[in-house]
Design a protein around this motif. Structure first.
Motif, mmCIF file in Angstrom:
data_model
loop_
_atom_site.group_PDB
_atom_site.id
_atom_site.type_symbol
_atom_site.label_atom_id
_atom_site.label_comp_id
_atom_site.label_asym_id
_atom_site.label_seq_id
_atom_site.Cartn_x
_atom_site.Cartn_y
_atom_site.Cartn_z
ATOM 1 N N SER A 313 0.883 -1.205 -0.030
ATOM 2 C CA SER A 313 -0.015 0.028 0.115
ATOM 3 C C SER A 313 0.894 1.281 0.053
ATOM 4 O O SER A 313 1.922 1.533 0.911
ATOM 5 C CB SER A 313 -0.913 0.228 0.989
ATOM 6 N N PRO A 314 0.493 2.245 -0.883
ATOM 7 C CA PRO A 314 1.167 3.362 -1.078
ATOM 8 C C PRO A 314 0.816 4.295 -0.133
ATOM 9 O O PRO A 314 1.600 5.594 0.178
ATOM 10 C CB PRO A 314 1.145 3.860 -2.562
ATOM 11 N N SER A 315 -0.336 4.259 0.687
ATOM 12 C CA SER A 315 -0.680 5.281 1.360
ATOM 13 C C SER A 315 -1.844 4.812 2.316
ATOM 14 O O SER A 315 -2.102 3.714 2.393
ATOM 15 C CB SER A 315 -1.636 6.515 0.618
ATOM 16 N N LEU A 316 -2.182 5.615 3.544
ATOM 17 C CA LEU A 316 -3.018 5.281 4.575
ATOM 18 C C LEU A 316 -4.401 4.779 3.985
ATOM 19 O O LEU A 316 -5.022 3.821 4.455
ATOM 20 C CB LEU A 316 -3.297 6.149 5.447
ATOM 21 N N ILE A 317 -4.814 5.339 2.904
ATOM 22 C CA ILE A 317 -6.176 5.202 2.271
ATOM 23 C C ILE A 317 -6.364 3.852 1.855
ATOM 24 O O ILE A 317 -7.168 3.178 2.048
ATOM 25 C CB ILE A 317 -6.344 6.141 0.955
ATOM 26 N N TRP A 318 -5.265 3.239 1.194
ATOM 27 C CA TRP A 318 -5.162 1.962 0.640
ATOM 28 C C TRP A 318 -5.192 0.967 2.000
ATOM 29 O O TRP A 318 -5.901 -0.156 1.722
ATOM 30 C CB TRP A 318 -4.256 1.782 0.011
ATOM 31 N N VAL A 319 -4.503 1.131 2.788
ATOM 32 C CA VAL A 319 -4.468 0.351 4.413
ATOM 33 C C VAL A 319 -5.678 0.325 4.681
ATOM 34 O O VAL A 319 -6.262 -0.924 5.046
ATOM 35 C CB VAL A 319 -3.400 0.795 5.294
#
Length: 423
Positions: A313-319
């Motif tokens: 995941s490149p960012s918190l949103i994807w997590v």
């Protein structure tokens, strides 16, 4: 003419509502412990990743003793509540244990405290969960309701516990354990005064004899499909638990302060379990259509995507998005495994198969991987560890897709679109 033939047939009472509340009170405690124990061990007890891993390894290790014994005893007791009430009473002492005993034990040795805590919690959760689940499943067969609909109470409990647990932890960390004590008191009352089972239909839920056929239980280990199911749980559901054990620590790395991460985690987990709660209602219908074996395979695929995706995941949103997939995973596996065991094995040893295949075998893997993963988190970080865990899940899911036998849909209670049993 027989006038009695004209009388409308009396609708059978299902006595359903006590069981969702039983699920709620037990899984409220389950979610508090699984969601916030790691955080408490790190911030309050000051254990490192490896020492915290020992707690979960001991929980899994002791379940290797508790689960086979609890499975056999449950098949013998059937609807007698001796064991399940003992587990509920033990849960009442969670608050006192962590308030007054854990820190003194830790002063002796962190490892000593981890071992004692693992044994105590394993009795209640790792061993006790199969007792609760098979009891309600059998009650659903005797009373004529869907197990999955009762399990919605557990999903609702997880949602409430995730939200409330985060607030309680920020307020006073020890209060999460006292919330468990209060919930366990209510659970004990429900088991004693509620949860009516139609004992006249007890034969639908297994052997009503007090004697266990030990030879029949021994034959379970000779069934190839039992070992295939066990391998699937070792490599899938066990990894799910290991992945989630210290996920909150990984999640907090995306925030500037621990308090922000804890609060955001509670909101995210509440949303995830809210999704789980909503999907639990249609899930029995979905599994009836696609089959319980296919439901298990779908669960493994989604789990592999979620773990590997979290690593990449490149960012918190994807997590967060990937974490919400757990709201689909749990209804899939919970409904599928209950129907699959009923449809692929002898219902007379249902609790034993459930305890051995979906819990005992699973905990072998958790016992090994909890400490290993704890050391890997410290050594190579979360991202690399998640790639390893996700790869394991992917491999065993492919194996299960080819190895697991098709269930008997009639025996599993699967129905077609008209509501009639499948043939």
């Amino acid at each position: 003419m027989d006038n009695s033939a004209k009388m409308p047939e009396k609708k059978e009472k299902k006595d359903f509502w006590g069981f969702p509340f039983t699920h709620f009170t037990y899984f409220f405690n389950w979610q508090i412990i699984n969601g916030y124990l790691t955080l408490w061990l790190e911030q309050v007890a000051h254990l490192n990743g490896a020492e915290a891993g020992v707690v979960f390894s001991m929980m899994a290790g002791m379940s290797l003793l508790f689960q086979p014994a609890f499975g056999v005893i449950s098949d013998k007791l059937l609807f007698k509540k001796n064991l399940i009430i003992t587990i509920a009473i033990a849960a009442i002492f969670i608050g006192p244990y962590f308030q007054w005993l854990f820190i003194p034990f830790a002063h002796i040795s962190n490892m000593f405290a981890a071992v004692i805590t693992g044994i105590f919690l394993s009795f209640i959760f790792n061993g006790g969960v199969s007792v609760i689940e098979q009891y309600v499943q059998r009650a659903s067969l005797a009373n004529g309701f869907e197990y999955g609909h009762s399990r919605m109470g557990g999903s609702l409990a997880g949602m409430c516990a995730s939200f409330l647990g985060g607030q309680l932890f920020i307020w006073k960390p020890y209060s999460i354990f006292w919330a468990c004590t209060v919930s366990a008191i209510i659970l004990t009352g429900l088991l004693i005064f509620s949860d009516k089972v139609h004992l006249e239909n007890a034969s639908a839920a297994g052997n009503t004899s007090d004697k266990i056929d030990w030879g029949q239980i021994g034959k379970i280990f000779k069934i190839k499909n039992f070992w295939y199911l066990s391998i699937f749980y070792i490599g899938a559901s066990a990894i799910y638990d290991v992945f989630d054990q210290q996920f909150i620590i990984f999640f907090k790395t995306f925030f500037n302060t621990a308090a922000q991460g804890t609060q955001a985690y509670s909101y995210m987990t509440t949303a995830q379990i809210g999704l789980e709660f909503l999907l639990m209602f249609p899930m029995p219908w979905i599994i009836n259509r696609i089959g319980s074996r296919n439901g298990l395979i779908a669960y493994g695929c989604i789990l592999a995507i979620r773990i590997i995706g979290s690593a990449l995941s490149p960012s918190l949103i994807w997590v967060i998005v990937l974490r919400l997939l757990a709201g689909l995973e749990m209804p899939l596996v919970l409904v599928s495994i209950m129907k699959y065991i009923a449809g692929a094995f002898d219902i007379g040893v249902y609790a034993t198969v459930y305890a051995l295949a979906s819990n005992f075998a699973k905990q072998i893997s958790v016992f090994i991987f909890s400490s290993v993963a704890g050391n890997l988190y410290d050594a190579i970080g979360f991202h690399q560890t998640y790639l390893i865990l996700g790869a394991i899940v992917a491999v065993v899911t492919v194996f299960a897709a080819f190895a697991l036998k098709k269930e008997n849909p009639v025996q599993a209670g699967e129905r077609d679109e008209s509501g009639k049993p499948k043939e």
